[in-house]
Design a protein around this motif. Sequence first.
Motif, PDB file in Angstrom:
ATOM      1  N   ASN A 279     -43.278  57.032  -7.207  1.00 44.53           N
ATOM      2  CA  ASN A 279     -42.556  56.106  -8.098  1.00 44.53           C
ATOM      3  C   ASN A 279     -42.384  56.667  -9.513  1.00 44.53           C
ATOM      4  OD1 ASN A 279     -42.494  54.151  -5.968  1.00 44.53           O
ATOM      5  ND2 ASN A 279     -44.604  53.610  -6.488  1.00 44.53           N
ATOM      6  N   VAL A 280     -41.970  57.925  -9.580  1.00 36.93           N
ATOM      7  CA  VAL A 280     -41.776  58.570 -10.871  1.00 36.93           C
ATOM      8  C   VAL A 280     -40.431  58.135 -11.462  1.00 36.93           C
ATOM      9  CG1 VAL A 280     -41.595  60.769 -12.093  1.00 36.93           C
ATOM     10  CG2 VAL A 280     -43.153  60.540 -10.130  1.00 36.93           C
ATOM     11  N   SER A 281     -40.477  57.571 -12.655  1.00 37.34           N
ATOM     12  CA  SER A 281     -39.271  57.091 -13.330  1.00 37.34           C
ATOM     13  C   SER A 281     -39.214  57.652 -14.742  1.00 37.34           C
ATOM     14  CB  SER A 281     -39.241  55.564 -13.390  1.00 37.34           C
ATOM     15  OG  SER A 281     -39.143  55.008 -12.091  1.00 37.34           O
TER      16      SER A 281
ATOM     17  N   GLY B   2     -26.933  66.380 -13.029  1.00 37.50           N
ATOM     18  CA  GLY B   2     -27.188  65.019 -13.475  1.00 37.50           C
ATOM     19  C   GLY B   2     -27.832  64.125 -12.444  1.00 37.50           C
ATOM     20  N   SER B   3     -28.178  64.692 -11.293  1.00 36.25           N
ATOM     21  CA  SER B   3     -28.776  63.883 -10.227  1.00 36.25           C
ATOM     22  C   SER B   3     -30.248  63.555 -10.496  1.00 36.25           C
ATOM     23  CB  SER B   3     -28.658  64.604  -8.881  1.00 36.25           C
ATOM     24  OG  SER B   3     -29.376  65.827  -8.901  1.00 36.25           O
ATOM     25  N   GLY B   4     -30.867  64.294 -11.414  1.00 30.81           N
ATOM     26  CA  GLY B   4     -32.273  64.056 -11.738  1.00 30.81           C
ATOM     27  C   GLY B   4     -33.225  65.078 -11.156  1.00 30.81           C
ATOM     28  N   LYS B   5     -32.711  66.030 -10.393  1.00 29.84           N
ATOM     29  CA  LYS B   5     -33.597  66.961  -9.686  1.00 29.84           C
ATOM     30  C   LYS B   5     -34.394  67.856 -10.640  1.00 29.84           C
ATOM     31  CE  LYS B   5     -29.806  70.233  -8.722  1.00 29.84           C
ATOM     32  NZ  LYS B   5     -28.859  69.579  -9.669  1.00 29.84           N
ATOM     33  N   SER B   6     -33.747  68.366 -11.693  1.00 31.16           N
ATOM     34  CA  SER B   6     -34.468  69.224 -12.638  1.00 31.16           C
ATOM     35  C   SER B   6     -35.438  68.412 -13.493  1.00 31.16           C
ATOM     36  CB  SER B   6     -33.477  69.987 -13.528  1.00 31.16           C
ATOM     37  OG  SER B   6     -32.785  70.975 -12.773  1.00 31.16           O
ATOM     38  N   THR B   7     -35.075  67.185 -13.822  1.00 28.79           N
ATOM     39  CA  THR B   7     -36.005  66.317 -14.563  1.00 28.79           C
ATOM     40  C   THR B   7     -37.262  66.070 -13.747  1.00 28.79           C
ATOM     41  OG1 THR B   7     -34.177  65.210 -15.704  1.00 28.79           O
ATOM     42  CG2 THR B   7     -36.288  64.061 -15.663  1.00 28.79           C
ATOM     43  N   PHE B   8     -37.098  65.838 -12.441  1.00 30.20           N
ATOM     44  CA  PHE B   8     -38.250  65.621 -11.571  1.00 30.20           C
ATOM     45  C   PHE B   8     -39.129  66.873 -11.524  1.00 30.20           C
ATOM     46  CE2 PHE B   8     -40.072  65.364  -7.154  1.00 30.20           C
ATOM     47  CZ  PHE B   8     -40.943  64.328  -7.429  1.00 30.20           C
ATOM     48  N   LEU B   9     -38.488  68.045 -11.459  1.00 33.06           N
ATOM     49  CA  LEU B   9     -39.258  69.289 -11.428  1.00 33.06           C
ATOM     50  C   LEU B   9     -40.034  69.483 -12.726  1.00 33.06           C
ATOM     51  CD1 LEU B   9     -39.372  71.535  -9.155  1.00 33.06           C
ATOM     52  CD2 LEU B   9     -38.170  72.971 -10.795  1.00 33.06           C
ATOM     53  N   ARG B  10     -39.417  69.135 -13.859  1.00 30.08           N
ATOM     54  CA  ARG B  10     -40.131  69.250 -15.141  1.00 30.08           C
ATOM     55  C   ARG B  10     -41.311  68.285 -15.194  1.00 30.08           C
ATOM     56  NH1 ARG B  10     -34.817  69.664 -17.193  1.00 30.08           N
ATOM     57  NH2 ARG B  10     -34.857  67.504 -17.933  1.00 30.08           N
ATOM     58  N   CYS B  11     -41.174  67.135 -14.565  1.00 26.85           N
ATOM     59  CA  CYS B  11     -42.318  66.223 -14.474  1.00 26.85           C
ATOM     60  C   CYS B  11     -43.443  66.857 -13.658  1.00 26.85           C
ATOM     61  CB  CYS B  11     -41.891  64.894 -13.848  1.00 26.85           C
ATOM     62  SG  CYS B  11     -40.886  63.833 -14.916  1.00 26.85           S
TER      63      CYS B  11
ATOM     64  N   ASN C 269     -44.049  69.928 -13.429  1.00 28.58           N
ATOM     65  CA  ASN C 269     -44.637  71.000 -14.242  1.00 28.58           C
ATOM     66  C   ASN C 269     -45.294  70.453 -15.505  1.00 28.58           C
ATOM     67  OD1 ASN C 269     -45.077  73.879 -14.470  1.00 28.58           O
ATOM     68  ND2 ASN C 269     -43.630  73.863 -16.196  1.00 28.58           N
ATOM     69  N   LEU C 270     -45.385  69.138 -15.589  1.00 31.40           N
ATOM     70  CA  LEU C 270     -46.046  68.438 -16.696  1.00 31.40           C
ATOM     71  C   LEU C 270     -45.408  68.743 -18.047  1.00 31.40           C
ATOM     72  CD1 LEU C 270     -49.760  68.834 -15.536  1.00 31.40           C
ATOM     73  CD2 LEU C 270     -48.218  66.891 -15.165  1.00 31.40           C
ATOM     74  N   GLU C 271     -44.104  69.046 -18.023  1.00 29.91           N
ATOM     75  CA  GLU C 271     -43.340  69.230 -19.259  1.00 29.91           C
ATOM     76  C   GLU C 271     -42.754  67.916 -19.755  1.00 29.91           C
ATOM     77  OE1 GLU C 271     -40.479  72.560 -19.177  1.00 29.91           O
ATOM     78  OE2 GLU C 271     -41.323  73.004 -17.209  1.00 29.91           O
ATOM     79  N   GLU C 272     -42.563  66.977 -18.840  1.00 31.20           N
ATOM     80  CA  GLU C 272     -41.997  65.674 -19.170  1.00 31.20           C
ATOM     81  C   GLU C 272     -43.019  64.588 -18.866  1.00 31.20           C
ATOM     82  OE1 GLU C 272     -39.196  64.801 -20.494  1.00 31.20           O
ATOM     83  OE2 GLU C 272     -37.793  66.451 -20.249  1.00 31.20           O
ATOM     84  N   ASP C 273     -43.061  63.584 -19.717  1.00 31.29           N
ATOM     85  CA  ASP C 273     -43.881  62.411 -19.458  1.00 31.29           C
ATOM     86  C   ASP C 273     -42.996  61.312 -18.873  1.00 31.29           C
ATOM     87  OD1 ASP C 273     -46.516  63.091 -20.300  1.00 31.29           O
ATOM     88  OD2 ASP C 273     -45.801  63.036 -22.366  1.00 31.29           O
ATOM     89  N   PRO C 274     -43.206  60.930 -17.626  1.00 34.17           N
ATOM     90  CA  PRO C 274     -42.400  59.842 -17.065  1.00 34.17           C
ATOM     91  C   PRO C 274     -42.771  58.506 -17.701  1.00 34.17           C
ATOM     92  CG  PRO C 274     -44.144  60.433 -15.546  1.00 34.17           C
ATOM     93  CD  PRO C 274     -44.214  61.424 -16.675  1.00 34.17           C
ATOM     94  N   ASP C 275     -41.883  57.554 -17.563  1.00 29.55           N
ATOM     95  CA  ASP C 275     -42.173  56.209 -18.064  1.00 29.55           C
ATOM     96  C   ASP C 275     -43.255  55.548 -17.220  1.00 29.55           C
ATOM     97  OD1 ASP C 275     -40.197  56.555 -19.998  1.00 29.55           O
ATOM     98  OD2 ASP C 275     -38.635  55.875 -18.626  1.00 29.55           O
TER      99      ASP C 275
END
Length: 262
Positions: free
Chosen positions: A18-20, A49-58, A60-66
């Motif tokens: 449930n990563v958002s 823009g599908s979100g696939k790279s954002t998910f990968l950055r999550c 790799n702990l580069e992004e903090d999901p909500d």
Amino acid sequence: MMDAPQIVKTRPLLIARNVSKRYGAVQALQDVSASVYPGEVLGIVGESGSGKSTFLRCLNLEEDPDHGSYTLDLPDVQGNLFDLDRYARRMLCATRIGIVYQNPHLGLLMKHSSSGNVAERLLIAGERRFGVLREKARDALDASEFPLDRMDAPPIELSGGMQQRVQLAKAIALEPALLLLDEPTTGLDVSVQALVLDTLKKLQQERKITMVIVSHDLGVIRTLSDRVMVMKGGQVVEEGLADQVFQDPQHAYTQQLVHAKL
């Protein structure tokens, strides 16, 4: 009478639930979940823009999901990785997670030697002996099929394909439990793409590295992946075994992607 043998079920190495993630008005990820088993290759495909790279950055702990959770089934790794502090994230990514970016500038010091780039990862993990650093950097570059007579050349002097091999060597230098690949062949000539893919396949077969690969290129995903996850608008619209998804896509968007490729 002998007891029947018990069946041991393999547990996933990676579980994300449930990563958002929202950027202002844009919902980049909406309740994305994935499981990846040891030695498996999960391919994530979707248009820009599908979100696939954002998910990968999550991952790799580069992004903090909500919100959402992310765990790795490793003896010394506990709890939701999104809760780790900056130092713990850095050490985990240095020692247990490797990444190859689409843009080598994100993963490499372009004016340092190629061997020095690989050694940097070893230094973060605590290795200080020059001879050991040199030997391990050489071994990792060799495993990524980088020409060893160029190991002291800086990436800025190398071709795009060679730069990706340096990134790959850096990523695998400490034999990570998880290897993340973000569009690793985009922008490369077709012949160079094929060489990079062959290297990745060889590494996976020999070392059984668990991989998550993101690409908009269905050919790349089909070549490397055991399972496929299709993303659109920040959501997973279809997932399954690679052959099943490509031969008999169920979702209209997946059908569109596959038919466009054909």
